[in-house]
Design a protein around this motif. Structure first.
Motif, PDB file in Angstrom:
ATOM      1  N   ALA A 498       0.819  -1.210   0.000  1.00 39.01           N
ATOM      2  CA  ALA A 498       0.000   0.000   0.000  1.00 39.01           C
ATOM      3  C   ALA A 498       0.852   1.260   0.000  1.00 39.01           C
ATOM      4  CB  ALA A 498      -0.925  -0.001   1.205  1.00 39.01           C
ATOM      5  N   ARG A 499       2.182   1.124   0.236  1.00 45.84           N
ATOM      6  CA  ARG A 499       3.026   2.313   0.233  1.00 45.84           C
ATOM      7  C   ARG A 499       3.059   2.951  -1.154  1.00 45.84           C
ATOM      8  NH1 ARG A 499       8.427  -0.106   2.769  1.00 45.84           N
ATOM      9  NH2 ARG A 499       7.794  -1.757   1.289  1.00 45.84           N
ATOM     10  N   LEU A 500       2.906   2.130  -2.190  1.00 48.58           N
ATOM     11  CA  LEU A 500       2.861   2.684  -3.546  1.00 48.58           C
ATOM     12  C   LEU A 500       1.664   3.614  -3.692  1.00 48.58           C
ATOM     13  CD1 LEU A 500       3.663  -0.579  -5.555  1.00 48.58           C
ATOM     14  CD2 LEU A 500       5.238   1.303  -4.995  1.00 48.58           C
ATOM     15  N   ALA A 501       0.529   3.200  -3.140  1.00 46.56           N
ATOM     16  CA  ALA A 501      -0.667   4.036  -3.206  1.00 46.56           C
ATOM     17  C   ALA A 501      -0.501   5.294  -2.368  1.00 46.56           C
ATOM     18  CB  ALA A 501      -1.888   3.240  -2.735  1.00 46.56           C
ATOM     19  N   THR A 502       0.154   5.154  -1.212  1.00 46.65           N
ATOM     20  CA  THR A 502       0.372   6.324  -0.355  1.00 46.65           C
ATOM     21  C   THR A 502       1.226   7.362  -1.076  1.00 46.65           C
ATOM     22  OG1 THR A 502       0.226   4.965   1.637  1.00 46.65           O
ATOM     23  CG2 THR A 502       1.313   7.105   1.855  1.00 46.65           C
ATOM     24  N   THR A 503       2.276   6.917  -1.740  1.00 44.86           N
ATOM     25  CA  THR A 503       3.137   7.838  -2.484  1.00 44.86           C
ATOM     26  C   THR A 503       2.363   8.535  -3.591  1.00 44.86           C
ATOM     27  OG1 THR A 503       5.073   6.479  -2.005  1.00 44.86           O
ATOM     28  CG2 THR A 503       5.239   8.014  -3.858  1.00 44.86           C
ATOM     29  N   ALA A 504       1.526   7.776  -4.306  1.00 43.75           N
ATOM     30  CA  ALA A 504       0.727   8.367  -5.375  1.00 43.75           C
ATOM     31  C   ALA A 504      -0.247   9.402  -4.825  1.00 43.75           C
ATOM     32  CB  ALA A 504      -0.031   7.265  -6.121  1.00 43.75           C
ATOM     33  N   LEU A 505      -0.838   9.125  -3.680  1.00 40.93           N
ATOM     34  CA  LEU A 505      -1.783  10.066  -3.083  1.00 40.93           C
ATOM     35  C   LEU A 505      -1.078  11.324  -2.584  1.00 40.93           C
ATOM     36  CD1 LEU A 505      -4.000   7.521  -1.115  1.00 40.93           C
ATOM     37  CD2 LEU A 505      -4.716   8.939  -3.045  1.00 40.93           C
ATOM     38  N   GLU A 506       0.142  11.164  -2.032  1.00 37.55           N
ATOM     39  CA  GLU A 506       0.922  12.338  -1.619  1.00 37.55           C
ATOM     40  C   GLU A 506       1.104  13.289  -2.797  1.00 37.55           C
ATOM     41  OE1 GLU A 506       4.558  11.831   0.856  1.00 37.55           O
ATOM     42  OE2 GLU A 506       4.123   9.690   0.613  1.00 37.55           O
ATOM     43  N   ARG A 507       1.502  12.724  -3.939  1.00 33.89           N
ATOM     44  CA  ARG A 507       1.745  13.543  -5.127  1.00 33.89           C
ATOM     45  C   ARG A 507       0.454  14.165  -5.644  1.00 33.89           C
ATOM     46  NH1 ARG A 507       3.025   9.725  -8.054  1.00 33.89           N
ATOM     47  NH2 ARG A 507       1.031   9.543  -9.136  1.00 33.89           N
ATOM     48  N   HIS A 508      -0.606  13.361  -5.683  1.00 36.07           N
ATOM     49  CA  HIS A 508      -1.875  13.810  -6.257  1.00 36.07           C
ATOM     50  C   HIS A 508      -2.514  14.922  -5.420  1.00 36.07           C
ATOM     51  CE1 HIS A 508      -5.749  13.668  -8.236  1.00 36.07           C
ATOM     52  NE2 HIS A 508      -6.356  13.304  -7.105  1.00 36.07           N
ATOM     53  N   LEU A 509      -2.454  14.809  -4.115  1.00 38.23           N
ATOM     54  CA  LEU A 509      -3.130  15.745  -3.225  1.00 38.23           C
ATOM     55  C   LEU A 509      -2.205  16.824  -2.675  1.00 38.23           C
ATOM     56  CD1 LEU A 509      -5.246  13.188  -1.126  1.00 38.23           C
ATOM     57  CD2 LEU A 509      -6.001  14.550  -3.084  1.00 38.23           C
ATOM     58  N   SER A 510      -0.889  16.700  -3.003  1.00 37.49           N
ATOM     59  CA  SER A 510       0.101  17.628  -2.443  1.00 37.49           C
ATOM     60  C   SER A 510       0.023  17.627  -0.912  1.00 37.49           C
ATOM     61  CB  SER A 510      -0.123  19.058  -2.979  1.00 37.49           C
ATOM     62  OG  SER A 510       0.014  19.091  -4.386  1.00 37.49           O
ATOM     63  N   ARG A 511      -0.040  16.426  -0.372  1.00 43.01           N
ATOM     64  CA  ARG A 511      -0.123  16.267   1.079  1.00 43.01           C
ATOM     65  C   ARG A 511       1.009  15.368   1.534  1.00 43.01           C
ATOM     66  NH1 ARG A 511      -6.036  17.108   3.303  1.00 43.01           N
ATOM     67  NH2 ARG A 511      -4.728  17.187   5.172  1.00 43.01           N
ATOM     68  N   ASP A 512       1.302  15.426   2.814  1.00 41.24           N
ATOM     69  CA  ASP A 512       2.302  14.559   3.416  1.00 41.24           C
ATOM     70  C   ASP A 512       1.743  13.147   3.529  1.00 41.24           C
ATOM     71  OD1 ASP A 512       3.558  13.355   6.145  1.00 41.24           O
ATOM     72  OD2 ASP A 512       4.986  14.678   5.151  1.00 41.24           O
ATOM     73  N   GLY A 513       2.621  12.171   3.518  1.00 44.09           N
ATOM     74  CA  GLY A 513       2.173  10.785   3.626  1.00 44.09           C
ATOM     75  C   GLY A 513       1.417  10.496   4.902  1.00 44.09           C
ATOM     76  N   ALA A 514       1.656  11.263   5.968  1.00 39.35           N
ATOM     77  CA  ALA A 514       0.940  11.059   7.218  1.00 39.35           C
ATOM     78  C   ALA A 514      -0.502  11.507   7.135  1.00 39.35           C
ATOM     79  CB  ALA A 514       1.650  11.807   8.348  1.00 39.35           C
TER      80      ALA A 514
END
Length: 782
Positions: A498-514
């Motif tokens: 799921a870390r791959l999805a977390t990284t993609a969401l960080e980029r997409h939303l301009s948010r921190d992984g936390a």
């Protein structure tokens, strides 16, 4: 054939007045005799339901009533023999004072009347608190008043002083069969209509057991058994429900749903026996706990009880109230007595009930207690015009509208039509078996109700091979790049990362992984939120997607619904200050309303979590009013990829928001709960390729929706302005007509706050929408 005499040891427990301890002694005697190895049967003179509940706990058999007014003198012995079949001894508890009966009738239906009809010896219970030798005078008067009544002994209740007790014993001419000392642990709590029922008291079993121990210790059980055995044989045959009623030849056993539990404790066991004899399957449901009526319900019986005490809890179980209302409105035969009448009303003390009957109920200043003969004013489910029945009323509520079911003392009361009979009047059907026959016949003829759990109902179940306007999945093929990503994910033998999805969401939303957490769709997110804390006052804003509500209830929380304004916009002031969790959809399913982000942000405050379900925000061009990139303490946004990207079989979604909350949700998440295909979907659908495709899909949805809305408007069909890939429209009966035409739209009476007139129509390309509009035109021509 002449009936043979029947031997049945029996005695009557009576008193000079109410409050002397009859229930204590009778219940304790039943428990003590049972503990000593005897099969015992409990009976109650009069219409009372509460005491037989305690008798049932003590004896292990149904408590029975013996009431000449309700069933006729000729049925008293048969009902006694029926209830006591197989018993070694029957204990009959009296009502009020020994000679107190229906006013103006010379003691009809009194304890003495029943003792005379059953030729039963009487044991007198005397509360001696505050008295001495006067007790003997009272006993002597009671014993001599009517020579036909055999008062054979007394039990002294509430004894405190040995010296005073001996003074009383010496003054009595009757044998003293026992002296029960005062015991505060045996006191039963009471309320506006008398004792609290056995079913409502968790400690009732232990209390009855202690009663039995006390009676066995302080009363002479052998002397009481000797009194019971002195009763002469009875002439007559046991009442037989199969001889009173005709069994249907249909071969079917329709389910009759009977309300039970703590709020609905009052009904005569003979009612259920008559229905069973007529070929019905009696199934009890609990209006406080059950979410739906029993499966296949063909008849509904709502008896007596205390719904006014449990009004808030009954109202909180909205799924059952809605299911009940659907069944009654669909014509399922329904009988409601007293508590049932209140349950079917629009409101009870201002709290919403089923809303089936056009009346509001509330607590009254005065108690209504009467023992009337009622005349039916119309043909109905139960009655025929001019028919007379006997019954009783006992309530401290009133309704704001008179009905047409009964004429009682020149006053019309109750509600009666072909499928519903509701009134305050309690009727013992053993005395009027034709009522049971008509109800059973109606249940046999009825179409069984298809109960659904509203919070777990899904539009998929409505499609069933029809043209689909019910499910909100985007109706065109998935992009090729998304299909490739899904297929490639299945070729890997590794556990999903799921870390791959977390990284993609960080980029997409301009948010921190936390700040982000991939989930197995919105469903997992709602489950995690429900388990996050011990929510004290969780609020779900309705109408909206029901899964968050269901998840909270499944986690053991009591949900407090807040219903939007009539235009389905949110009134922030309707959200109580004490709410520690607020769940709201935006745009909301099924209304399509897009709430301003500022309104939702206004719900935030210290100590409160606000969860925004943005499952359909992808369909809003530019994602106007989205909070998925906002940073606020206490804010969590849930997103789903299922509908917009045409992947209903892949549970893919995510949570974004307050990092503290996201971290706590992650701790609750089961390892590898997000499947490899879901991870691939999240990565693909947040890519640069996806951004343009998503906006294109949103614009297409807007065009299709405009075409649908124009068509509805041209046909004068009321609908709600929508920002989602669906439109809420008031179709009424047209929803079922569309099904007949092979078209499925989503029923909306399963959404809290909506009634059966509403339906949700998923937007579709113009040519497909034209098929629906053409079907509506055919309906108009018909």
């Amino acid at each position: 054939m002449v009936a043979l005499p029947v031997s049945l040891p029996r005695l009557v427990v009576a008193a000079p007045s109410t409050g002397q301890g009859k229930t204590t002694i009778a219940t304790g005697l039943l428990a003590a005799l049972r503990a000593a190895g005897h099969e015992v049967s409990g009976h109650k003179v009069g219409p009372d339901y509460i005491d037989p509940g305690y008798h049932a706990l003590a004896s292990g058999r149904p408590g029975r009533n013996l009431d000449p007014h309700l069933v006729g003198e000729e049925r008293i012995v048969p009902l006694l023999l029926h209830g006591a079949a197989g018993a070694d001894v029957a204990v009959i508890e009296g009502v009020m004072g020994l000679f107190d009966g229906r006013l103006g009738t010379g003691g009809f239906s009194s304890t003495a009347h029943v003792a005379r009809l059953t030729a039963s010896p009487v044991v007198l219970v005397l509360d001696i608190a505050g008295q001495s030798r006067s007790v003997a005078a009272i006993a002597a008067g009671m014993a001599a008043y009517d020579p036909s009544i055999d008062v054979v002994g007394v039990v002294l209740n509430g004894a405190r002083s040995d010296r005073n007790t001996e003074e009383i014993r010496g003054a009595l001419d009757l044998p003293v069969i026992g002296m029960l000392p005062r015991d505060e642990q045996l006191a039963t709590p009471s309320r506006h209509l008398g004792l609290v029922t056995a079913a409502e008291r968790e400690e009732s079993v232990a209390m009855v057991a202690r009663l039995g121990e006390q009676v066995a210790k302080y009363l002479d059980l052998e002397a009481l058994l000797a009194v019971a055995r002195s009763a002469p044989d009875l002439e007559g045959e046991a009442w037989d429900p199969t001889a009173e009623i005709r069994r249907s030849t249909s071969g079917q056993r329709p389910v009759v749903a009977v309300a039970g539990g703590r709020a609905f404790t009052f009904r005569y066991p003979e009612t259920e026996e008559l229905l069973a004899a007529a070929g019905c399957q009696v199934v009890t449901f609990d209006p406080l706990l059950d979410r739906t009526l029993p499966a296949g319900t063909g008849g509904i019986y709502l008896g007596g009880g205390f719904p006014e005490v449990y009004a808030a809890e009954l109202a909180a179980n909205r799924p059952l109230l809605d299911d009940l209302a659907r069944a009654v409105r669909a014509g399922v035969p329904t009988v409601a007595e007293c508590a049932g009448l209140l349950y079917l009303a629009e409101t009870l003390d201002g709290v919403p009930m089923a809303g089936v009957l056009p009346t509001a109920a509330a607590m009254a200043q005065r108690l209504t207690l009467r023992y009337p003969t009622a005349t039916a004013t119309t043909d109905s489910l139960l009655t025929r015009v001019g028919e007379e029945v006997t019954g009783h009323e006992f309530h401290k509520t009133s309704v704001d509208r008179d009905g047409t079911a009964w004429d009682i003392d020149g006053h019309a009361t109750g509600f009666a039509i072909d499928t519903i009979h509701a009134s305050y009047l309690h009727v013992h059907w053993a005395g009027h078996p034709q009522l049971a026959q008509r109800f059973a016949d109606a249940a046999h003829a009825a179409t069984p109700h298809d109960s659904i759990d509203p919070l777990r109902h899904h539009g998929d179940t409505e499609v069933d091979g029809l043209l689909d306007f019910a499910v909100n999945v985007f109706p065109e093929p998935r992009p090729a790049w998304l299909d490739r990503a899904l297929h490639e994910s299945l070729e890997s033998a590794a556990y999903p990362d799921a870390r791959l999805a977390t990284t993609a969401l960080e980029r997409h939303l301009s948010r921190d992984g936390a700040d982000v957490l991939p989930t197995a769709g919105a469903a997992e997110a709602f489950t995690l939120v429900a388990r996050l804390r011990d929510w004290q006052h969780p609020v779900v804003v309705h109408p909206q997607f029901t899964e968050p509500h269901a998840a909270l209830e499944q986690a053991g929380h009591r949900v407090h619904p807040v219903v939007c304004r009539p235009d389905f916009t949110l009134d922030p002031d309707a959200v109580p200050d004490e709410a520690d969790l607020v769940v709201i959809g935006n745009p909301t399913n099924p209304t399509g309303v897009l709430h301003p982000a500022t309104v939702i942000e206004g719900l935030l405050r210290p100590g409160r979590v606000v969860v925004v379900d943005e499952a359909f925000m992808d369909a809003v061009p530019g994602e106007a009013e989205s909070l998925v990139r906002a940073r606020h303490d206490g804010l969590v946004v849930v997103r789903s990829l299922t509908k917009h990207w045409s992947i209903p079989g892949v549970r893919a979604g995510y949570v974004a928001g307050d990092p503290t909350l996201v971290r706590d949700l992650a701790r609750l998440q089961t390892p590898w709960s997000v499947a490899g295909t879901a991870v691939a979907a999240i990565v693909a659908c947040t890519s640069e390729d996806a951004a343009a495709e998503s906006e294109g899909r949103a614009r297409a949805i807007g065009r299709w929706r405009d075409h649908l809305v124009a068509g509805l408007g041209e046909r004068g069909i009321e609908h709600v302005p929508s920002s989602a890939p669906f439109v809420l429209a008031r179709l009424g009966a047209d929803r079922l007509f569309l099904r007949e035409q092979g078209i499925a739209v989503r029923r909306c009476d399963t959404f809290p706050g909506l009634d059966p007139t509403w339906a949700r129509i998923a937007v579709r390309p113009e040519p497909t929408t034209d098929l629906l509009l053409a079907a509506l035109d055919r309906r108009t021509r018909l």
